[in-house]
Design a protein around this motif. Structure first.
Motif, PDB file in Angstrom:
ATOM      1  N   LYS A  76       0.839  -1.201   0.000  1.00 29.25           N
ATOM      2  CA  LYS A  76       0.000   0.000   0.000  1.00 29.25           C
ATOM      3  C   LYS A  76       0.872   1.248   0.000  1.00 29.25           C
ATOM      4  O   LYS A  76       1.888   1.305   0.707  1.00 29.25           O
ATOM      5  N   ASN A  77       0.461   2.243  -0.776  1.00 34.96           N
ATOM      6  CA  ASN A  77       1.155   3.522  -0.713  1.00 34.96           C
ATOM      7  C   ASN A  77       0.609   4.327   0.472  1.00 34.96           C
ATOM      8  O   ASN A  77      -0.265   3.851   1.201  1.00 34.96           O
ATOM      9  N   GLU A  78       1.106   5.550   0.652  1.00 31.11           N
ATOM     10  CA  GLU A  78       0.666   6.336   1.814  1.00 31.11           C
ATOM     11  C   GLU A  78      -0.819   6.650   1.745  1.00 31.11           C
ATOM     12  O   GLU A  78      -1.448   6.927   2.754  1.00 31.11           O
ATOM     13  N   TYR A  79      -1.389   6.594   0.555  1.00 28.71           N
ATOM     14  CA  TYR A  79      -2.814   6.886   0.392  1.00 28.71           C
ATOM     15  C   TYR A  79      -3.680   5.634   0.548  1.00 28.71           C
ATOM     16  O   TYR A  79      -4.875   5.669   0.267  1.00 28.71           O
ATOM     17  N   ASN A  80      -3.057   4.545   0.965  1.00 29.49           N
ATOM     18  CA  ASN A  80      -3.771   3.282   1.195  1.00 29.49           C
ATOM     19  C   ASN A  80      -4.254   2.620  -0.096  1.00 29.49           C
ATOM     20  O   ASN A  80      -5.208   1.840  -0.089  1.00 29.49           O
ATOM     21  N   ILE A  81      -3.611   2.962  -1.208  1.00 26.74           N
ATOM     22  CA  ILE A  81      -3.964   2.336  -2.488  1.00 26.74           C
ATOM     23  C   ILE A  81      -2.931   1.248  -2.772  1.00 26.74           C
ATOM     24  O   ILE A  81      -1.729   1.451  -2.557  1.00 26.74           O
ATOM     25  N   THR A  82      -3.422   0.098  -3.245  1.00 25.19           N
ATOM     26  CA  THR A  82      -2.507  -0.997  -3.566  1.00 25.19           C
ATOM     27  C   THR A  82      -1.676  -0.648  -4.791  1.00 25.19           C
ATOM     28  O   THR A  82      -2.208  -0.208  -5.813  1.00 25.19           O
ATOM     29  N   VAL A  83      -0.356  -0.853  -4.682  1.00 23.51           N
ATOM     30  CA  VAL A  83       0.553  -0.623  -5.802  1.00 23.51           C
ATOM     31  C   VAL A  83       1.270  -1.939  -6.107  1.00 23.51           C
ATOM     32  O   VAL A  83       1.829  -2.566  -5.212  1.00 23.51           O
ATOM     33  N   ASN A  84       1.219  -2.367  -7.360  1.00 22.78           N
ATOM     34  CA  ASN A  84       1.936  -3.565  -7.808  1.00 22.78           C
ATOM     35  C   ASN A  84       3.168  -3.127  -8.571  1.00 22.78           C
ATOM     36  O   ASN A  84       3.104  -2.181  -9.356  1.00 22.78           O
ATOM     37  N   PHE A  85       4.268  -3.820  -8.353  1.00 19.68           N
ATOM     38  CA  PHE A  85       5.476  -3.508  -9.121  1.00 19.68           C
ATOM     39  C   PHE A  85       6.428  -4.697  -9.117  1.00 19.68           C
ATOM     40  O   PHE A  85       6.342  -5.561  -8.247  1.00 19.68           O
ATOM     41  N   PRO A  86       7.327  -4.759 -10.114  1.00 18.36           N
ATOM     42  CA  PRO A  86       8.254  -5.884 -10.175  1.00 18.36           C
ATOM     43  C   PRO A  86       9.180  -5.848  -8.955  1.00 18.36           C
ATOM     44  O   PRO A  86       9.731  -4.794  -8.624  1.00 18.36           O
ATOM     45  N   GLY A  87       9.320  -6.980  -8.289  1.00 18.87           N
ATOM     46  CA  GLY A  87      10.159  -7.028  -7.095  1.00 18.87           C
ATOM     47  C   GLY A  87      10.132  -8.433  -6.516  1.00 18.87           C
ATOM     48  O   GLY A  87       9.381  -9.286  -6.997  1.00 18.87           O
ATOM     49  N   SER A  88      10.944  -8.638  -5.495  1.00 22.14           N
ATOM     50  CA  SER A  88      11.018  -9.998  -4.958  1.00 22.14           C
ATOM     51  C   SER A  88      10.691 -10.008  -3.464  1.00 22.14           C
ATOM     52  O   SER A  88      10.592  -8.965  -2.810  1.00 22.14           O
ATOM     53  N   ARG A  89      10.554 -11.216  -2.973  1.00 20.42           N
ATOM     54  CA  ARG A  89      10.140 -11.501  -1.600  1.00 20.42           C
ATOM     55  C   ARG A  89      10.895 -10.708  -0.525  1.00 20.42           C
ATOM     56  O   ARG A  89      10.323 -10.333   0.486  1.00 20.42           O
ATOM     57  N   GLU A  90      12.180 -10.443  -0.786  1.00 23.69           N
ATOM     58  CA  GLU A  90      13.008  -9.753   0.232  1.00 23.69           C
ATOM     59  C   GLU A  90      12.451  -8.378   0.595  1.00 23.69           C
ATOM     60  O   GLU A  90      12.757  -7.834   1.642  1.00 23.69           O
ATOM     61  N   LEU A  91      11.646  -7.831  -0.316  1.00 22.39           N
ATOM     62  CA  LEU A  91      11.132  -6.475  -0.066  1.00 22.39           C
ATOM     63  C   LEU A  91       9.990  -6.457   0.947  1.00 22.39           C
ATOM     64  O   LEU A  91       9.629  -5.393   1.462  1.00 22.39           O
ATOM     65  N   ILE A  92       9.428  -7.627   1.226  1.00 25.87           N
ATOM     66  CA  ILE A  92       8.263  -7.680   2.124  1.00 25.87           C
ATOM     67  C   ILE A  92       8.611  -7.074   3.483  1.00 25.87           C
ATOM     68  O   ILE A  92       9.642  -7.390   4.075  1.00 25.87           O
ATOM     69  N   GLY A  93       7.756  -6.167   3.930  1.00 23.38           N
ATOM     70  CA  GLY A  93       7.966  -5.524   5.224  1.00 23.38           C
ATOM     71  C   GLY A  93       8.761  -4.229   5.122  1.00 23.38           C
ATOM     72  O   GLY A  93       8.892  -3.502   6.094  1.00 23.38           O
ATOM     73  N   GLN A  94       9.288  -3.952   3.931  1.00 20.83           N
ATOM     74  CA  GLN A  94      10.050  -2.703   3.771  1.00 20.83           C
ATOM     75  C   GLN A  94       9.200  -1.608   3.144  1.00 20.83           C
ATOM     76  O   GLN A  94       8.258  -1.891   2.410  1.00 20.83           O
ATOM     77  N   ILE A  95       9.591  -0.380   3.425  1.00 22.99           N
ATOM     78  CA  ILE A  95       8.947   0.744   2.741  1.00 22.99           C
ATOM     79  C   ILE A  95       9.904   1.216   1.655  1.00 22.99           C
ATOM     80  O   ILE A  95      11.048   1.562   1.932  1.00 22.99           O
ATOM     81  N   VAL A  96       9.438   1.156   0.405  1.00 21.05           N
ATOM     82  CA  VAL A  96      10.310   1.528  -0.713  1.00 21.05           C
ATOM     83  C   VAL A  96       9.650   2.606  -1.567  1.00 21.05           C
ATOM     84  O   VAL A  96       8.436   2.796  -1.515  1.00 21.05           O
ATOM     85  N   ARG A  97      10.477   3.268  -2.354  1.00 20.00           N
ATOM     86  CA  ARG A  97       9.942   4.314  -3.226  1.00 20.00           C
ATOM     87  C   ARG A  97       9.638   3.711  -4.595  1.00 20.00           C
ATOM     88  O   ARG A  97      10.468   3.030  -5.187  1.00 20.00           O
TER      89      ARG A  97
END
Ligand code: SAH
Ligand code: SF4
Ligand code: F3S
Length: 470
Positions: free
Chosen positions: A431-452
């Protein structure tokens, strides 16, 4: 009258209940695995986390599936008829399962149970339900279960409204390592004419701010990245307790705890203060997203609903908010088919939706609830009319969402990554700061992180993007 302090249950009572949980765990013949089925709003979801916490302390573990569980509990909702029917439908489904597995235990709790006569109805019509209780005695769960297992008799206990209290220090099993709900107040005093919540959740009771802050600090230490403050009307937080912080002050204090994201719901427009707007504008961690249910666009209907604001007042609040927090994302709840709603009234709702420009909206067909004022009002609207209106309203909002989402393309949003996409393993979603779901290419390691993430395109209810320079 204001209370001088929050009405917490005595610590001895909670200690007693926790002793009963351990006593239950020591029983020889008791269920070992459980399944909690939750309906309704986030308040119920949070209550279910408490149920799971108590179940763990009672020696039980989550079952692999509902069919395999030794114990199934339904935490119900009754805000609309379909919510209630769904819950009851599933309870009945267990009746069959119980024929093949007589040792299966079934319980029902939550808002539906608080309705007058529900306890008796469960006893009469649902003989396969072993334990039933309401919202005010959730903390007595272990005691009721112990009684049912020991006596091998059915136990139904529902407490009255005036017995609403605040249970602190109950065990909790949180469902996410990154997101957490914090209930800041229980109940509702607003009595909107259509709504059953005040009848099943009792009067407004604010938790002590010291407790809330302590919980938030602890959650931060546990690595929680986002908290959602819960209440039926968070804007009136603290008003029931002498000398308590206001909601804006509480929010400012929570902002200082340093959890990365703070959200809250639900805000009643009538109490959206300038002070709160200011805290949203200046806070470091408060998401620029506000769920501000308007319910209707016609003043006549708003008055009949007892919402205590006019359309103009609502629009004025929206303007004030946007002035200080220009990027704020607004979402709302809308009801169509409220008694007496004319075509013109309905058009005013559509018009307001266009005027405000919500990112998304929950739309509901009015559902009469026994005991509420609107249920007895003349001019109940037929189903065909209501469904035609809701279809139109959904179409109007869809168009607005499309326009709003198009405006996000090219922006860089911060996304708290939740999961790998179910459909495509090379994609992650959050979710972005506006609580909207954002899909993007990435892998499992990113889970739990806040990324731009740079937003590249928009779907009907989600956004797509790609990792930006971090
Ligand atoms: N406390 C929150 C919402 C609680 S219920 C608030 O005041 O906004 C969530 C939503 O359910 C409400 O906002 C309303 O839109 C809807 N709702 C409540 N009672 C309803 C009813 N009888 N029929 C249809 N929708 C209803
Ligand atoms: Fe229901 Fe109104 Fe209370 Fe919300 S504010 S829970 S809609 S009575
Ligand atoms: Fe439903 Fe109860 Fe929430 S009636 S919407 S679960 S407060």
């Amino acid at each position: 009258m204001k209370r001088t302090e929050a009405i917490e249950l005595p610590a001895e009572e909670i200690a007693h209940q926790r002793a009963l949980m351990r006593e239950f765990a020591a029983l020889e013949s008791r269920p070992h695995t459980y399944c909690v089925v939750t309906y309704g709003c986030q308040m119920n979801a949070r209550d279910s986390e408490t149920l799971e916490g108590m179940l763990s302390e009672m020696g039980m573990t989550p079952a692999a599936s509902r069919e395999e569980a030794d114990f199934v509990i339904f935490n119900t909702c009754c805000v609309r008829d379909n919510a209630q029917r769904r819950a009851l439908g599933n309870v009945v489904w267990l009746k069959e399962l119980k024929k093949t597995r007589p040792e299966l235990m079934v319980a029902v709790c939550g808002c539906m149970m608080q309705q007058p006569g529900m306890g008796e109805q469960i006893l009469r019509q649902y003989p396969f339900v072993d334990v039933a209780f309401g919202t005010h005695n959730l903390y007595r769960f272990a005691q009721l279960m112990l009684q049912a297992v020991r006596t091998r008799r059915r136990v139904v206990e529902v407490l009255g409204d005036d017995e609403g209290s605040i249970p602190e220090e109950l065990p909790v099993r949180r469902s996410s390592p990154t997101h957490a709900y914090i209930t800041i107040m229980y109940g509702c005093n607003n009595f909107c004419s259509y709504c059953i919540v005040p009848y099943v959740r009792g009067r407004e009771r604010s938790r002590a701010s010291a407790r809330i802050l302590e919980e938030a600090r602890q959650l931060k230490d546990e690595g929680i990245k986002e908290i959602m403050l819960l209440g039926q009307n968070v804007n009136s937080y603290g008003l029931d307790v002498e000398g308590e912080l206001s909601f804006a002050q509480l929010l400012a204090a929570l902002d200082g705890v340093g959890i990365e994201r703070i959200r809250f719901m639900t805000s009643h427009p009538k109490d959206l203060s300038d002070e709160l707007i200011e805290v949203m504008a200046t806070g470091k961690h408060i998401c620029h997203a506000l769920h501000l249910p308007v319910q209707h666009g016609s003043d006549r209907i708003l008055a009949s609903m007892n919402r205590r604001y006019t359309r103009e007042r609502y629009m004025e609040r929206v303007r004030a908010l946007r002035e200080r927090v220009p990027d704020v994302s607004l979402t709302t709840d809308l009801i169509v088919g409220y008694p007496g709603e004319t075509e013109e009234d309905f058009e005013q709702t559509c018009d307001l939706v266009r005027q405000v420009g919500y990112d998304s909206a929950f739309t509901f067909i009015y559902s009469p609830r026994v005991g509420t004022r609107a249920a007895d009002m003349p001019g109940q609207i037929d189903e065909a009319t209501s469904s035609r209106r809701i279809q139109k309203l959904i179409a109007v909002q869809k168009e607005i969402t499309r326009e709003r989402f198009a405006g996000y393309i090219g922006q860089v949003h911060s996304v708290l990554v939740d999961e790998v996409s179910k459909r495509d393993e090379t994609q992650v979603a959050g979710k972005n700061e506006y609580n909207i779901t954002v899909n993007f290419p990435g892998s499992r390691e990113l889970i739990g992180q806040i990324v731009r993430v740079k937003i590249t395109s928009a779907g009907e209810s989600t956004l797509r993007g790609e990792l930006a320079q971090q």
